[in-house]
Design a protein around this motif. Structure first.
Motif, PDB file in Angstrom:
ATOM      1  N   TYR A 278       0.832  -1.206   0.000  1.00 19.71           N
ATOM      2  CA  TYR A 278       0.000   0.000   0.000  1.00 19.71           C
ATOM      3  C   TYR A 278       0.867   1.256   0.000  1.00 19.71           C
ATOM      4  CZ  TYR A 278      -4.546  -2.230   0.635  1.00 19.71           C
ATOM      5  OH  TYR A 278      -5.694  -2.950   0.436  1.00 19.71           O
ATOM      6  N   THR A 279       2.064   1.148   0.556  1.00 22.32           N
ATOM      7  CA  THR A 279       2.955   2.315   0.634  1.00 22.32           C
ATOM      8  C   THR A 279       4.110   2.231  -0.357  1.00 22.32           C
ATOM      9  OG1 THR A 279       4.234   1.237   2.406  1.00 22.32           O
ATOM     10  CG2 THR A 279       2.433   2.697   3.072  1.00 22.32           C
ATOM     11  N   ASN A 280       4.429   1.026  -0.839  1.00 21.87           N
ATOM     12  CA  ASN A 280       5.545   0.848  -1.765  1.00 21.87           C
ATOM     13  C   ASN A 280       5.056   0.413  -3.141  1.00 21.87           C
ATOM     14  OD1 ASN A 280       7.587   1.213   0.338  1.00 21.87           O
ATOM     15  ND2 ASN A 280       6.964  -0.810   1.063  1.00 21.87           N
ATOM     16  N   GLU A 281       5.733   0.904  -4.171  1.00 20.82           N
ATOM     17  CA  GLU A 281       5.424   0.454  -5.519  1.00 20.82           C
ATOM     18  C   GLU A 281       6.162  -0.858  -5.804  1.00 20.82           C
ATOM     19  OE1 GLU A 281       6.374   3.451  -8.352  1.00 20.82           O
ATOM     20  OE2 GLU A 281       4.871   4.866  -7.626  1.00 20.82           O
ATOM     21  N   GLY A 282       5.662  -1.597  -6.784  1.00 19.90           N
ATOM     22  CA  GLY A 282       6.326  -2.834  -7.179  1.00 19.90           C
ATOM     23  C   GLY A 282       6.015  -3.998  -6.263  1.00 19.90           C
ATOM     24  N   LEU A 283       6.761  -5.075  -6.463  1.00 21.27           N
ATOM     25  CA  LEU A 283       6.573  -6.283  -5.660  1.00 21.27           C
ATOM     26  C   LEU A 283       7.134  -6.102  -4.260  1.00 21.27           C
ATOM     27  CD1 LEU A 283       7.600  -9.037  -8.260  1.00 21.27           C
ATOM     28  CD2 LEU A 283       5.297  -8.595  -7.399  1.00 21.27           C
ATOM     29  N   PRO A 284       6.641  -6.873  -3.293  1.00 25.49           N
ATOM     30  CA  PRO A 284       7.265  -6.868  -1.965  1.00 25.49           C
ATOM     31  C   PRO A 284       8.680  -7.455  -2.063  1.00 25.49           C
ATOM     32  CG  PRO A 284       5.625  -8.609  -2.121  1.00 25.49           C
ATOM     33  CD  PRO A 284       5.481  -7.780  -3.354  1.00 25.49           C
ATOM     34  N   ALA A 285       9.423  -7.398  -0.978  1.00 23.52           N
ATOM     35  CA  ALA A 285      10.823  -7.842  -0.985  1.00 23.52           C
ATOM     36  C   ALA A 285      10.984  -9.286  -1.448  1.00 23.52           C
ATOM     37  CB  ALA A 285      11.425  -7.664   0.401  1.00 23.52           C
ATOM     38  N   GLY A 286       9.996 -10.104  -1.168  1.00 24.38           N
ATOM     39  CA  GLY A 286      10.068 -11.508  -1.549  1.00 24.38           C
ATOM     40  C   GLY A 286       8.723 -12.174  -1.362  1.00 24.38           C
ATOM     41  N   PRO A 287       8.664 -13.498  -1.561  1.00 18.85           N
ATOM     42  CA  PRO A 287       7.413 -14.235  -1.372  1.00 18.85           C
ATOM     43  C   PRO A 287       6.862 -14.049   0.034  1.00 18.85           C
ATOM     44  CG  PRO A 287       9.040 -15.590  -2.493  1.00 18.85           C
ATOM     45  CD  PRO A 287       9.761 -14.375  -2.014  1.00 18.85           C
ATOM     46  N   ILE A 288       5.552 -14.169   0.156  1.00 20.13           N
ATOM     47  CA  ILE A 288       4.901 -14.029   1.465  1.00 20.13           C
ATOM     48  C   ILE A 288       4.324 -15.354   1.949  1.00 20.13           C
ATOM     49  CG2 ILE A 288       4.386 -11.590   1.088  1.00 20.13           C
ATOM     50  CD1 ILE A 288       1.462 -12.474   0.499  1.00 20.13           C
TER      51      ILE A 288
END
Length: 341
Positions: A278-288
């Protein structure tokens, strides 16, 4: 004449002795356990059988093996034999590798489970220590596997092996170490990826890494229940990425909070985290989470649509309503709240 008689008696006595030594030991109730170690010579195995009281004389057994040209294919392993078995029965058991079945442990890693959830479940079932599991989950160098070369050097990753431990039912020997358990999961992930035709070529065409693929697949896994919708949701994710639009996926917020909340609050959406889409663009740092093969395939071959939004229906079907524009999305939100939809 006397000398001949003496020789005959000696020969007869020797034959009788050999015959007696070749007879099975006295039968007893129960079995005797013994282990043939890897690399043991036939003579050592014969000595072991005598020590365990399963044969009368190891030298006679060795001579019998040599005479009958047997024993060269004895197999290592843990055995059980009953006193009273004949030479041929013992030889057949050792040659066929008729070992004692290992006591096994069986456990299931559900699709969409996180590293933390896997660690909790294995500890609850008395299979693995949670602390050791989580420690190894952040130390891929402990595993000599090509798959792990895809994990980027990123200190923002909560658990480096997140998404790489395949969800499956496993059966392993009782007493397996935490490292052996995790190795089995990693090997299964590699096996599943290898089953996808032309995976490397498809990733090249998409300009995507294995790590990014597993990340998208994990988002799909946590967002979708209905299989037919997996490629559609994957398509929405890629559409947003291509447009530079924030993903705003609730599952990433749930992951960083380390707990499943029935309803996310506005303050939850503002938490500073590399997993907050919600606050960062693109993918998260890695898989969740650990994605299923169907989610991985959906991430690799997403549906081509003009959708940028989706909302879960509130009718219990766990299906979604998809929209191309934000206004359509707002209308779908209203529709989703109708139990008759």
């Amino acid at each position: 004449m006397l000398l001949l008689l003496v020789l005959l008696l000696v020969v007869a006595g020797s034959a009788l002795y050999l015959w007696q030594m070749m007879q099975p030991v006295q039968q007893q109730a129960g079995t005797i356990a013994f282990t043939v170690e890897q690399g043991m010579r036939t003579s050592q195995i014969a000595d072991l059988l005598e020590q365990k009281g399963l044969i009368r004389n190891s030298n006679v057994f060795k001579a019998y093996l040599k005479l009958t040209k047997q024993g060269s294919n004895f197999q290592a392993g843990k055995y059980e034999a009953q006193p009273g078995m004949t030479y041929e029965q013992l030889i057949a058991k050792l040659s066929s590798g008729d070992v004692v079945p290992e006591e096994m442990i069986r456990f299931t890693v559900p699709e969409g489970f996180t590293v933390l959830q896997i660690a909790d479940r294995l500890q609850q079932e008395g299979i693995a220590d949670k602390g050791e599991f989580l420690k190894l989950a952040n130390d891929p160098a402990q595993f000599d596997m090509p798959l792990l070369a895809h994990i980027p050097e990123n200190k923002q990753l909560r658990y480096k092996l997140e998404g790489y431990l395949f969800p499956e039912t496993y059966e392993l020997p009782k007493g397996s170490t935490v490292k052996e358990i995790m190795t089995a999961m990693l090997e299964q992930t590699q096996k599943e990826l290898d089953s996808i035709p032309n995976l490397e070529q498809k990733l090249e065409e998409r300009h995507e890494t294995v790590h990014e693929l597993l990340t998208v697949a994990s988002l799909v896994e946590r967002e979708v229940v209905v299989d037919s919708e997996r490629p559609i949701v994957a398509g929405v994710i890629y559409n947003r990425l291509e447009k530079g639009q924030k993903l705003e996926i609730d599952a990433t917020v749930q992951y960083m909070l380390n707990k499943q909340k029935e309803r996310l609050l506005f303050k939850d959406l503002e938490v500073d985290s590399p997993y907050n889409t919600y606050t960062n663009e693109g993918l998260p740092a890695g898989p969740i989470a650990s994605p299923s093969l169907s989610s991985i395939q959906a991430a690799l071959e997403p549906a081509k649509t003009d959708y940028f939004f989706y909302v879960t229906k509130k009718d219990g079907s766990q299906e979604h309503l998809f929209a191309k524009t934000y206004q359509e999305h707002l209308n779908n939100i209203k529709k989703s709240q109708s139990v008759t939809q």
